[in-house]
Design an enzyme around this catalytic site. Structure first.
Site, PDB file in Angstrom:
ATOM      1  N   ASN A  56      38.695  46.298  42.013  1.00 39.55           N
ATOM      2  CA  ASN A  56      38.735  47.562  43.620  1.00 39.55           C
ATOM      3  C   ASN A  56      38.992  48.593  42.080  1.00 39.55           C
ATOM      4  OD1 ASN A  56      37.970  45.854  45.544  1.00 39.55           O
ATOM      5  ND2 ASN A  56      39.939  45.328  45.621  1.00 39.55           N
ATOM      6  N   HIS A  80      45.114  46.697  38.987  1.00 37.15           N
ATOM      7  CA  HIS A  80      44.857  45.697  38.860  1.00 37.15           C
ATOM      8  C   HIS A  80      43.801  45.019  39.089  1.00 37.15           C
ATOM      9  CE1 HIS A  80      45.014  46.789  42.901  1.00 37.15           C
ATOM     10  NE2 HIS A  80      44.503  46.010  43.493  1.00 37.15           N
ATOM     11  N   HIS A  89      41.474  41.206  41.054  1.00 35.15           N
ATOM     12  CA  HIS A  89      41.903  39.349  41.825  1.00 35.15           C
ATOM     13  C   HIS A  89      40.842  38.859  40.614  1.00 35.15           C
ATOM     14  CE1 HIS A  89      43.125  42.598  45.875  1.00 35.15           C
ATOM     15  NE2 HIS A  89      42.121  43.232  44.727  1.00 35.15           N
TER      16      HIS A  89
END
Ligand code: 5GP
Ligand code: ZN
Length: 114
Positions: free
Chosen positions: A87, A100, A102
């Protein structure tokens, strides 16, 4: 960065469940899992989001994707399938401003995302 929660996790100041680590990359279990397997993979160096990477960070981003594929295999997700995403920024739904990715799996994923 002292005020970045993921930098504090990387330094060990905040505890986390580490699943993979090397000089450049850390993978941890998400504290609020959205699937039976939910990991976060991040560069150890603070980068705000995928919107901020430069060409020189191509190998790092590639390494993170390869680590994700390896972790997916370790978790038995390679054949079942999994989702790997980031995101980026406000409209991307990014809550933590440290790049980051996921890694989600262990249940059927839906599309489109919310
Ligand atoms: P984002 O919305 O920024 O893409 O995702 C941030 C993720 O970080 C969320 O899934 C959230 O549950 C996770 N998270 C936030 N704080 C912590 C924490 O202190 N430890 C761990 N392991 N995960 C966290
Ligand atoms: Zn950070």
């Amino acid at each position: 960065m002292d005020d970045c929660i993921f930098c504090r996790i990387i330094s060990g100041a905040i505890p986390s469940q580490r699943v993979y680590e090397d000089d450049e990359v850390l993978a941890i279990r998400d504290i609020n899992p959205q699937a039976p397997v939910h990991m976060l993979l991040m560069p150890k160096r603070h980068i705000t989001s995928l919107g901020d990477v430069s060409d020189s960070e191509g190998p790092l981003i590639g390494r993170i994707a390869l680590v994700a594929a390896s972790l997916a295999r370790d978790e038995g997700l390679a054949e079942r399938g999994f989702r790997f995403l980031t995101n980026a920024g406000p409209e991307g739904g990014q809550a933590v401003a440290h790049l980051h990715f996921h890694l989600l799996g262990g249940r059927q994923m839906a599309w489109p995302p919310g």
